[in-house]
Design an enzyme around this catalytic site. Structure first.
Site, PDB file in Angstrom:
ATOM      1  N   ARG A  12       0.337  -1.816   0.292  1.00 32.27           N
ATOM      2  CA  ARG A  12      -0.089  -0.246   0.053  1.00 32.27           C
ATOM      3  C   ARG A  12       0.619   1.215  -0.193  1.00 32.27           C
ATOM      4  O   ARG A  12       0.312   2.607  -0.175  1.00 32.27           O
ATOM      5  CB  ARG A  12      -0.833   0.012   1.272  1.00 32.27           C
ATOM      6  CG  ARG A  12      -2.248  -0.892   1.172  1.00 32.27           C
ATOM      7  CD  ARG A  12      -2.977  -0.816   1.871  1.00 32.27           C
ATOM      8  NE  ARG A  12      -3.933   0.549   1.433  1.00 32.27           N
ATOM      9  CZ  ARG A  12      -4.785   0.823   2.325  1.00 32.27           C
ATOM     10  NH1 ARG A  12      -5.008   0.548   3.353  1.00 32.27           N
ATOM     11  NH2 ARG A  12      -5.029   1.909   1.974  1.00 32.27           N
ATOM     12  N   ARG A  60      -1.945  -0.905  12.993  1.00 29.17           N
ATOM     13  CA  ARG A  60      -1.426  -0.629  11.523  1.00 29.17           C
ATOM     14  C   ARG A  60      -0.270   1.000  11.905  1.00 29.17           C
ATOM     15  O   ARG A  60       0.639   1.397  11.762  1.00 29.17           O
ATOM     16  CB  ARG A  60      -2.873  -0.286  10.766  1.00 29.17           C
ATOM     17  CG  ARG A  60      -3.552  -1.499  10.302  1.00 29.17           C
ATOM     18  CD  ARG A  60      -2.636  -2.293   9.334  1.00 29.17           C
ATOM     19  NE  ARG A  60      -3.042  -2.852   9.022  1.00 29.17           N
ATOM     20  CZ  ARG A  60      -4.048  -3.739   7.957  1.00 29.17           C
ATOM     21  NH1 ARG A  60      -4.593  -2.490   7.193  1.00 29.17           N
ATOM     22  NH2 ARG A  60      -4.958  -4.464   7.919  1.00 29.17           N
ATOM     23  N   HIS A  89      -8.107  -0.717  11.607  1.00 32.57           N
ATOM     24  CA  HIS A  89      -8.056   0.563  11.720  1.00 32.57           C
ATOM     25  C   HIS A  89      -9.386   1.218  12.447  1.00 32.57           C
ATOM     26  O   HIS A  89     -10.300   0.417  12.492  1.00 32.57           O
ATOM     27  CB  HIS A  89      -8.623   0.015  10.223  1.00 32.57           C
ATOM     28  CG  HIS A  89      -7.214   1.130   9.207  1.00 32.57           C
ATOM     29  ND1 HIS A  89      -7.268   0.515   7.589  1.00 32.57           N
ATOM     30  CD2 HIS A  89      -6.032   1.326   9.224  1.00 32.57           C
ATOM     31  CE1 HIS A  89      -6.299   0.894   7.314  1.00 32.57           C
ATOM     32  NE2 HIS A  89      -5.578   0.963   8.026  1.00 32.57           N
ATOM     33  N   ASP A  91     -11.561   3.536  11.080  1.00 34.85           N
ATOM     34  CA  ASP A  91     -12.808   3.696  10.982  1.00 34.85           C
ATOM     35  C   ASP A  91     -13.719   2.175  10.459  1.00 34.85           C
ATOM     36  O   ASP A  91     -14.061   1.850  10.131  1.00 34.85           O
ATOM     37  CB  ASP A  91     -12.721   3.858   9.389  1.00 34.85           C
ATOM     38  CG  ASP A  91     -11.837   3.139   8.632  1.00 34.85           C
ATOM     39  OD1 ASP A  91     -11.053   2.184   8.666  1.00 34.85           O
ATOM     40  OD2 ASP A  91     -11.240   3.701   7.197  1.00 34.85           O
ATOM     41  N   ALA A 179     -11.697  -5.806  -0.211  1.00 40.50           N
ATOM     42  CA  ALA A 179     -10.539  -5.669   0.218  1.00 40.50           C
ATOM     43  C   ALA A 179     -10.246  -5.159   1.868  1.00 40.50           C
ATOM     44  O   ALA A 179      -8.968  -4.753   1.458  1.00 40.50           O
ATOM     45  CB  ALA A 179     -10.406  -5.151  -0.958  1.00 40.50           C
ATOM     46  N   CYS A 185     -14.367   4.271   3.311  1.00 36.91           N
ATOM     47  CA  CYS A 185     -13.388   4.441   3.196  1.00 36.91           C
ATOM     48  C   CYS A 185     -13.000   4.504   1.253  1.00 36.91           C
ATOM     49  O   CYS A 185     -12.156   4.882   0.766  1.00 36.91           O
ATOM     50  CB  CYS A 185     -12.565   2.666   3.115  1.00 36.91           C
ATOM     51  SG  CYS A 185     -11.960   1.709   4.169  1.00 36.91           S
TER      52      CYS A 185
END
Length: 192
Positions: A12, A60, A89, A91, A179, A185
């Site tokens: 990423r 992360r 995450h 979120d 994903a 996102c």
């Protein structure tokens, strides 16, 4: 001004170059957090009404990144340690709906994190774990404090939202969920 992070996974890291290029072309001043892993808006959730940032760390993003982010912004930053691999995450387990209301998945946080959220929001909606994992129910978006865009199929969350006067807007993001993300996102909010 744009603050660019550094993704934990090598796959990423190339994403940052696209944002950098866009920011340069758009005339933004660019700040980069290269010294620490910081996964941007996946872990730094802005409360648009209060100007505060809720910063997830532990899985992360590194907590030290928020020291640098605090130095770059005028925003108050509330740090929340994430403790469940299911919620990598912030979120994925937390969403601000308006200044007084947020969604959260209790088991994603430490006891201190849960207490912090209970102190910051007068209405804190606990997400059902199954809906949070299967439907990414925490990966929602509300830009007007009334409409809440979420992945279709989270019946308990929809009922909780309606009971509080919110208007749920269910959309289909199942291909994106494969994903590892959903509605939150898929947005790019810009405050100009």
């Amino acid at each position: 001004r744009v603050v660019l992070g550094r993704m934990r996974s090598e796959q990423r890291r190339g994403e940052t170059a696209h944002f950098r290029r866009w920011a340069q072309q758009s005339g933004f001043m660019i700040e980069e957090l290269n010294d620490f892993t910081f996964e941007g808006c996946g872990d730094a959730i802005w409360n648009y009404e209060t100007g505060e940032i809720f910063g997830g760390f532990g899985l992360r993003s590194e907590e030290k990144a928020y020291d640098r982010l605090a130095a770059l912004t005028d925003a108050k930053i509330h740090r929340l340690q994430l403790v469940s691999e299911n919620f990598y995450h912030l979120d994925t387990c937390f969403a601000v709906l308006n200044a007084k209301t947020a969604l959260y998945t209790p088991e994603a946080f430490t006891a201190e994190g849960r207490a912090l959220l209970q102190n910051q929001f007068s209405d804190l909606i606990a997400l059902d774990s199954a809906e949070a994992i299967k439907n990414f129910a925490g990966n929602t978006l509300s830009v007007d404090g009334h409409h809440v865009i979420l992945q279709a199929g989270s019946k308990k969350l929809v009922a909780d939202l309606k009971k509080r006067g919110f208007q749920p807007v269910e959309v289909e993001t199942s291909e994106f969920i494969k994903a590892g993300g959903s509605v939150f996102c898929m947005k790019q909010l810009i405050d100009i």
